[in-house]
Motif scaffolding. Structure first.
Motif, mmCIF file in Angstrom:
data_model
loop_
_atom_site.group_PDB
_atom_site.id
_atom_site.type_symbol
_atom_site.label_atom_id
_atom_site.label_comp_id
_atom_site.label_asym_id
_atom_site.label_seq_id
_atom_site.Cartn_x
_atom_site.Cartn_y
_atom_site.Cartn_z
ATOM 1 N N GLN A 191 -3.187 13.070 -0.609
ATOM 2 C CA GLN A 191 -1.847 12.701 -0.145
ATOM 3 C C GLN A 191 -0.799 13.061 -1.193
ATOM 4 N N LEU A 192 -1.121 12.851 -2.480
ATOM 5 C CA LEU A 192 -0.185 13.195 -3.540
ATOM 6 C C LEU A 192 0.088 14.699 -3.566
ATOM 7 N N ILE A 193 -0.980 15.489 -3.470
ATOM 8 C CA ILE A 193 -0.827 16.943 -3.514
ATOM 9 C C ILE A 193 -0.050 17.439 -2.299
ATOM 10 N N GLU A 194 -0.387 16.916 -1.102
ATOM 11 C CA GLU A 194 0.298 17.354 0.110
ATOM 12 C C GLU A 194 1.772 16.968 0.086
ATOM 13 N N SER A 195 2.079 15.763 -0.417
ATOM 14 C CA SER A 195 3.469 15.332 -0.516
ATOM 15 C C SER A 195 4.237 16.210 -1.506
ATOM 16 N N THR A 196 3.589 16.578 -2.608
ATOM 17 C CA THR A 196 4.221 17.445 -3.598
ATOM 18 C C THR A 196 4.493 18.826 -3.025
ATOM 19 N N THR A 233 0.834 -1.203 0.000
ATOM 20 C CA THR A 233 0.000 0.000 0.000
ATOM 21 C C THR A 233 0.865 1.249 0.000
ATOM 22 N N PHE A 234 0.251 2.386 -0.322
ATOM 23 C CA PHE A 234 0.891 3.681 -0.175
ATOM 24 C C PHE A 234 0.540 4.228 1.195
ATOM 25 N N VAL A 235 1.523 4.814 1.883
ATOM 26 C CA VAL A 235 1.289 5.387 3.201
ATOM 27 C C VAL A 235 1.979 6.749 3.262
ATOM 28 N N PHE A 236 1.224 7.756 3.741
ATOM 29 C CA PHE A 236 1.769 9.098 3.902
ATOM 30 C C PHE A 236 1.928 9.376 5.387
ATOM 31 N N PHE A 237 3.173 9.602 5.820
ATOM 32 C CA PHE A 237 3.494 9.913 7.213
ATOM 33 C C PHE A 237 3.731 11.404 7.319
#
Length: 173
Positions: free
Chosen positions: A160-165, A83-87
């Motif tokens: 999550q993608l936008i926040e990580s970017t 899975t993908f996980v954003f910490f």
């Protein structure tokens, strides 16, 4: 003597909680029970043993209090499938966010860190190639199918993608 020991213990606990997490890394727990270990690291990427106590982390949007001992905390829930996980950790000085792909095999969990710049460059490169070959719609459809698969079966979310970017761009600036 007892009173001095208690005063020393409270002083040590107060000092440990004042320590801030400057950065962290994610690895599989040493007991290989499907849980993840979040390791507080310093600027040299060495374990920061001074981190003690409870710290708040957002893991895929769910806030969890992780108990750190000697710079290492173990997540409560085991990972059962890839899975993908954003910490994300919010320290007083800055926000730290990292996106990982956790690959689960019989041998254990292998975390792969996904760079924020990769999330910008890779789609731009794909769009450039699609533009050059005049197959923009076909490429867009393939990207949409890939995203839908990753979204529904692996837990990847646009937020999550936008926040990580955004956090990746902040680190760049």
């Amino acid at each position: 003597m007892f009173l001095i020991s208690i005063c020393h213990l409270f002083t040590q606990m107060a000092w440990a909680q004042n320590a801030n997490i400057a950065d962290f890394d994610v690895k599989e727990n040493l007991s290989q029970n499907g849980k993840l270990a979040i390791i507080a690291v310093d600027s040299l990427n060495k374990t920061n043993n001074g981190i003690q106590g409870s710290y708040k982390f957002n893991i895929n949007g769910f806030q969890q209090d992780l108990q750190f001992n000697d710079g290492v905390a173990v997540t409560a829930n085991p990972i059962e499938s890839s899975t993908f996980v954003f910490f994300k950790h919010k320290s007083p000085h800055k926000d730290i966010g990292k996106l990982y792909f956790l690959r689960v095999t019989e041998k254990g969990i292998t975390p792969y860190k996904i760079s924020g710049m990769l999330l910008i460059i890779l789609p731009l490169l794909i769009l450039f190639i699609a533009y050059k070959f005049k197959r923009f719609l076909v490429t867009l459809a393939i990207l949409a199918v890939a995203y839908l698969y990753l979204n529904y079966s692996k837990g990847l979310d646009v937020k999550q993608l936008i926040e990580s970017t955004i956090l990746g761009l902040k680190d760049l600036i």
